[in-house]
Design a protein around this motif. Structure first.
Motif, PDB file in Angstrom:
ATOM      1  N   SER A  32       8.228   6.765  -3.922  1.00  7.08           N
ATOM      2  CA  SER A  32       7.099   6.140  -3.228  1.00  7.08           C
ATOM      3  C   SER A  32       7.536   5.577  -1.883  1.00  7.08           C
ATOM      4  N   TYR A  33       6.555   5.402  -1.020  1.00  5.15           N
ATOM      5  CA  TYR A  33       6.792   4.860   0.320  1.00  5.15           C
ATOM      6  C   TYR A  33       5.674   3.883   0.655  1.00  5.15           C
ATOM      7  N   ASN A  34       6.048   2.732   1.211  1.00  5.04           N
ATOM      8  CA  ASN A  34       5.101   1.662   1.494  1.00  5.04           C
ATOM      9  C   ASN A  34       4.535   1.778   2.910  1.00  5.04           C
ATOM     10  N   LEU A  35       3.222   1.929   3.006  1.00  4.20           N
ATOM     11  CA  LEU A  35       2.543   2.037   4.297  1.00  4.20           C
ATOM     12  C   LEU A  35       1.987   0.704   4.790  1.00  4.20           C
ATOM     13  N   TYR A  36       1.992  -0.312   3.950  1.00  9.56           N
ATOM     14  CA  TYR A  36       1.305  -1.568   4.275  1.00  9.56           C
ATOM     15  C   TYR A  36       1.744  -2.171   5.611  1.00  9.56           C
ATOM     16  N   PRO A  37       3.050  -2.307   5.882  1.00 11.62           N
ATOM     17  CA  PRO A  37       3.442  -2.945   7.146  1.00 11.62           C
ATOM     18  C   PRO A  37       3.068  -2.133   8.374  1.00 11.62           C
ATOM     19  N   HIS A  38       2.972  -0.813   8.237  1.00 15.33           N
ATOM     20  CA  HIS A  38       2.611   0.022   9.377  1.00 15.33           C
ATOM     21  C   HIS A  38       1.121  -0.071   9.702  1.00 15.33           C
ATOM     22  N   ILE A  39       0.321  -0.407   8.684  1.00 20.31           N
ATOM     23  CA  ILE A  39      -1.130  -0.488   8.874  1.00 20.31           C
ATOM     24  C   ILE A  39      -1.587  -1.918   9.139  1.00 20.31           C
ATOM     25  N   PHE A  40      -1.057  -2.867   8.367  1.00 15.28           N
ATOM     26  CA  PHE A  40      -1.530  -4.248   8.436  1.00 15.28           C
ATOM     27  C   PHE A  40      -0.518  -5.213   9.035  1.00 15.28           C
ATOM     28  N   LEU A  67       0.876  -1.167   0.000  1.00 13.32           N
ATOM     29  CA  LEU A  67       0.000   0.000   0.000  1.00 13.32           C
ATOM     30  C   LEU A  67       0.914   1.217   0.000  1.00 13.32           C
ATOM     31  N   SER A  68       1.156   1.763  -1.181  1.00  9.52           N
ATOM     32  CA  SER A  68       2.178   2.793  -1.341  1.00  9.52           C
ATOM     33  C   SER A  68       1.578   4.127  -1.746  1.00  9.52           C
ATOM     34  N   ILE A  69       2.188   5.179  -1.238  1.00 10.09           N
ATOM     35  CA  ILE A  69       1.853   6.533  -1.657  1.00 10.09           C
ATOM     36  C   ILE A  69       3.113   7.168  -2.237  1.00 10.09           C
ATOM     37  N   GLY A  70       2.926   8.140  -3.120  1.00 14.33           N
ATOM     38  CA  GLY A  70       4.103   8.770  -3.689  1.00 14.33           C
ATOM     39  C   GLY A  70       3.762   9.790  -4.751  1.00 14.33           C
ATOM     40  N   TYR A  71       4.795  10.212  -5.451  1.00 16.17           N
ATOM     41  CA  TYR A  71       4.670  11.183  -6.539  1.00 16.17           C
ATOM     42  C   TYR A  71       5.287  10.589  -7.799  1.00 16.17           C
ATOM     43  N   THR A  72       4.610  10.778  -8.931  1.00 16.10           N
ATOM     44  CA  THR A  72       5.125  10.355 -10.230  1.00 16.10           C
ATOM     45  C   THR A  72       5.024  11.521 -11.204  1.00 16.10           C
ATOM     46  N   SER A 114      -1.189   3.186  -4.538  1.00 18.43           N
ATOM     47  CA  SER A 114      -1.200   1.863  -5.156  1.00 18.43           C
ATOM     48  C   SER A 114      -1.379   0.788  -4.088  1.00 18.43           C
ATOM     49  N   TRP A 115      -2.340  -0.113  -4.316  1.00 15.97           N
ATOM     50  CA  TRP A 115      -2.608  -1.202  -3.370  1.00 15.97           C
ATOM     51  C   TRP A 115      -2.538  -2.533  -4.102  1.00 15.97           C
ATOM     52  N   THR A 116      -1.645  -3.404  -3.654  1.00 19.16           N
ATOM     53  CA  THR A 116      -1.545  -4.769  -4.162  1.00 19.16           C
ATOM     54  C   THR A 116      -1.818  -5.746  -3.029  1.00 19.16           C
ATOM     55  N   GLN A 117      -2.662  -6.748  -3.301  1.00 19.58           N
ATOM     56  CA  GLN A 117      -3.000  -7.754  -2.298  1.00 19.58           C
ATOM     57  C   GLN A 117      -2.829  -9.145  -2.889  1.00 19.58           C
ATOM     58  N   HIS A 118      -2.063  -9.989  -2.197  1.00 20.98           N
ATOM     59  CA  HIS A 118      -1.959 -11.406  -2.541  1.00 20.98           C
ATOM     60  C   HIS A 118      -2.938 -12.158  -1.640  1.00 20.98           C
ATOM     61  N   TRP A 119      -3.897 -12.833  -2.273  1.00 23.23           N
ATOM     62  CA  TRP A 119      -5.017 -13.408  -1.538  1.00 23.23           C
ATOM     63  C   TRP A 119      -4.692 -14.818  -1.066  1.00 23.23           C
ATOM     64  N   LYS A 120      -4.752 -15.028   0.254  1.00 28.00           N
ATOM     65  CA  LYS A 120      -4.407 -16.324   0.834  1.00 28.00           C
ATOM     66  C   LYS A 120      -5.408 -17.405   0.447  1.00 28.00           C
ATOM     67  N   ARG A 121      -6.677 -17.033   0.294  1.00 26.15           N
ATOM     68  CA  ARG A 121      -7.693 -18.022  -0.057  1.00 26.15           C
ATOM     69  C   ARG A 121      -7.693 -18.347  -1.547  1.00 26.15           C
TER      70      ARG A 121
END
Length: 332
Positions: free
Chosen positions: A321-329, A53-58, A87-94
């Motif tokens: 860009s900077y990844n927020l995913y580990p800080h949230i989930f 889950l990343s935020i940034g500038y392009t 940008s949000w990428t999810q790998h689905w366990k199910r």
């Protein structure tokens, strides 16, 4: 009393600084898919191997002219696309092997900061070559939204190397349905060092050469797209199809669990049949190089059309860009 307040304030400041530093060194990993139209400017466009889950500038720059005042095609303005990106990428366990991505990018299109970076910094300061002339400039709000799904297959002890998938990009620039397939971070160094069964394991006494070779990874992708004009470009200036090939070589220090980088540098090249068409409707083929660096949560990448030796049309871009995913989930 004043001394107590100062001591309390000092502790608060120190705690805040320590917290920020801890966030920066949390072992998470960043790639984050770039928002359209970056792939047609030369940016790496591989799907993410990890949850992100990343935020940034392009920023991407389209130049009407080159240094010799030759015009690229019938687009009669220069554009600097400034996209704030999520940008949000999810790998689905199910759904083992399946990942999905949604990326949004949007912002004001104008001259800066891409004009300064192109003319004052790159042309004047670095290369001392003629600047690119600018007449009319696009001033508008532009946006693009990308949605994709990817199926992954592993190789040896790496769970996500081979991929195939597709998606849609749509917004004010264009609409494109695309399919892509390739490899991401194939353990080339381990193959050359004859360490297939020990590539991502802690092995002692392997020597400095093999330890160094373990860090090399190979990536490559083929991509096809069917495209329709958006409001940003005049009718007839965008190709109805795009055929793109991309390859890159990286070296890094990788996590032993999900194989994502703690640190990585990557260099690549892109050949694109071209997003744009000339006045006769023929494709304007583009070639780009790109260089990226990733450190934990932070990612920096830049791309340029110098392989074309043209310096007009889709000329260059960059993203942070900077990844927020580990800080949230968390890291699970």
């Amino acid at each position: 009393m004043r001394s107590i307040r100062l001591t309390s304030l000092s502790r608060t400041v120190v705690q805040s600084v320590c917290t920020a530093l801890c966030l920066l060194v949390v072992p998470s990993f960043v790639t984050a898919e770039t928002p359209a139209p970056s792939v047609h400017w030369g940016a790496l466009n591989y799907p993410d191997q990890a949850d992100t889950l990343s935020i940034g500038y392009t920023g991407n720059r389209f130049t009407q002219f080159n240094g010799d005042r030759e015009q690229f095609n019938n687009i009669s303005e220069t554009s600097g696309f400034n996209f704030g990106a999520l940008s949000w990428t999810q790998h689905w366990k199910r759904l083992e092997g399946l990942s999905t991505n949604v990326t949004f990018g949007g912002g004001p299109t104008g001259e800066q900061p891409t004009r300064y970076l192109q003319n004052e910094f790159i042309h004047n300061t670095i290369y001392n070559i003629p600047t690119v002339p600018v007449l009319q400039t696009r001033n508008s709000f532009d946006f693009m939204v990308d949605a994709s799904a990817t199926y992954w297959h592993g190789v040896f002890d790496s769970p996500r190397v081979f991929f195939i998938g597709g998606g849609v990009s749509s917004g004010s620039l264009y609409t494109e349905g695309f399919g892509r397939a390739g490899i991401r971070r194939f353990p080339l160094g381990c193959a050359l060092a004859l360490m297939w069964d020990r590539c991502d394991k802690s092995v002692e006494n392997i020597g400095w050469f093999r330890a160094f070779m373990k860090g090399f990874r190979l990536s490559g992708m083929g991509r096809f797209g069917a495209i329709q004009n958006g409001s940003a470009f005049p009718t007839g200036t965008v190709n109805p199809q795009s055929y793109l090939a991309q390859a890159s070589l990286s070296w890094g220090i990788y996590d032993k669990v999900d194989k994502e980088p703690w640190f990585e540098v990557e260099a690549g090249a892109t050949m694109d049949s071209g997003l744009f068409a000339n006045a006769n409707g023929s494709r304007l083929e583009q070639q780009f190089w790109t260089v990226a660096m990733r450190i934990r949560n932070f990612s920096l990448e830049t791309w340029n059309d110098q392989l074309n030796s043209q310096d007009f049309g889709p000329t260059y871009g960059f993203r942070i860009s900077y990844n927020l995913y580990p800080h949230i989930f968390g890291n699970d």
